[in-house]
Design a protein around this motif. Sequence first.
Motif, PDB file in Angstrom:
ATOM      1  N   GLY A  79     -27.927   9.834 119.667  1.00  0.00           N
ATOM      2  CA  GLY A  79     -28.561  11.069 119.240  1.00  0.00           C
ATOM      3  C   GLY A  79     -30.065  11.023 119.320  1.00  0.00           C
ATOM      4  N   PHE A  80     -30.671  11.954 118.593  1.00  0.00           N
ATOM      5  CA  PHE A  80     -32.113  12.153 118.648  1.00  0.00           C
ATOM      6  C   PHE A  80     -32.628  12.398 117.238  1.00  0.00           C
ATOM      7  CE2 PHE A  80     -29.811  14.061 122.170  1.00  0.00           C
ATOM      8  CZ  PHE A  80     -30.317  13.347 123.246  1.00  0.00           C
ATOM      9  N   SER A  81     -33.859  11.996 116.984  1.00  0.00           N
ATOM     10  CA  SER A  81     -34.470  12.273 115.681  1.00  0.00           C
ATOM     11  C   SER A  81     -35.945  12.607 115.883  1.00  0.00           C
ATOM     12  CB  SER A  81     -34.301  11.094 114.733  1.00  0.00           C
ATOM     13  OG  SER A  81     -34.934   9.953 115.247  1.00  0.00           O
ATOM     14  N   HIS A  82     -36.477  13.324 114.901  1.00  0.00           N
ATOM     15  CA  HIS A  82     -37.870  13.746 114.988  1.00  0.00           C
ATOM     16  C   HIS A  82     -38.356  14.104 113.589  1.00  0.00           C
ATOM     17  CE1 HIS A  82     -41.464  15.237 116.924  1.00  0.00           C
ATOM     18  NE2 HIS A  82     -41.329  16.422 116.357  1.00  0.00           N
ATOM     19  N   SER A  83     -39.614  13.844 113.318  1.00  0.00           N
ATOM     20  CA  SER A  83     -40.237  14.212 112.039  1.00  0.00           C
ATOM     21  C   SER A  83     -41.226  15.344 112.271  1.00  0.00           C
ATOM     22  CB  SER A  83     -40.995  13.019 111.442  1.00  0.00           C
ATOM     23  OG  SER A  83     -40.120  11.957 111.188  1.00  0.00           O
ATOM     24  N   LEU A  84     -41.167  16.330 111.394  1.00  0.00           N
ATOM     25  CA  LEU A  84     -42.079  17.468 111.475  1.00  0.00           C
ATOM     26  C   LEU A  84     -42.834  17.605 110.159  1.00  0.00           C
ATOM     27  CD1 LEU A  84     -39.746  20.269 112.887  1.00  0.00           C
ATOM     28  CD2 LEU A  84     -41.496  19.032 114.129  1.00  0.00           C
ATOM     29  N   ARG A  85     -44.055  18.047 110.235  1.00  0.00           N
ATOM     30  CA  ARG A  85     -44.816  18.346 109.021  1.00  0.00           C
ATOM     31  C   ARG A  85     -44.583  19.822 108.687  1.00  0.00           C
ATOM     32  NH1 ARG A  85     -47.788  15.370 106.286  1.00  0.00           N
ATOM     33  NH2 ARG A  85     -48.283  13.895 107.933  1.00  0.00           N
ATOM     34  N   THR A  86     -44.186  20.110 107.444  1.00  0.00           N
ATOM     35  CA  THR A  86     -43.927  21.476 107.013  1.00  0.00           C
ATOM     36  C   THR A  86     -45.237  22.184 106.676  1.00  0.00           C
ATOM     37  OG1 THR A  86     -43.728  20.930 104.666  1.00  0.00           O
ATOM     38  CG2 THR A  86     -41.725  20.751 106.014  1.00  0.00           C
ATOM     39  N   GLU A  97     -26.834  14.086 116.226  1.00  0.00           N
ATOM     40  CA  GLU A  97     -26.080  12.892 116.589  1.00  0.00           C
ATOM     41  C   GLU A  97     -24.665  13.238 117.015  1.00  0.00           C
ATOM     42  OE1 GLU A  97     -26.066  11.001 112.799  1.00  0.00           O
ATOM     43  OE2 GLU A  97     -28.068  10.173 113.028  1.00  0.00           O
ATOM     44  N   LYS A  98     -24.080  12.345 117.799  1.00  0.00           N
ATOM     45  CA  LYS A  98     -22.657  12.406 118.086  1.00  0.00           C
ATOM     46  C   LYS A  98     -21.908  11.991 116.822  1.00  0.00           C
ATOM     47  CE  LYS A  98     -23.215  11.353 122.985  1.00  0.00           C
ATOM     48  NZ  LYS A  98     -23.073  10.336 124.046  1.00  0.00           N
TER      49      LYS A  98
END
Length: 127
Positions: A79-86, A97-98
Amino acid sequence: MKIRIRGNTVRFRLTKSEVESLCTTGTVKDRTQFSSSDFIYIVKSSNINDLKIDFVQNGITLFISSKMLQDWHKDERVGFSHSLRTVAGNMLELSLEKDFICLDNRDEDQSDNYPNPNLEESAPNGE
């Protein structure tokens, strides 16, 4: 499709057919029906660089880079992951993810889930 939300972490897990549909059509969608309205959740490919999420009109849409999806249904990437600032300055952790078969007995249909890679490791003598 499963969604797990805990604090500022949002995790989407997709079955084999959902991953294939996402990779070939660019969208997977599901809904949960409540008494007053439906909660809609969507994963959609987009012309972006990573993962992005939005909550609008009773629903969550997770956007993923169409480039990241190339051959995902055919390869071993989990899968893939990412962090974002709100807007409030907090970090929002996203993952797609699978969905693997659970190692413990669950009372749910897992026939369309991916084989769990830890299943072979837990079998005695390779059985």
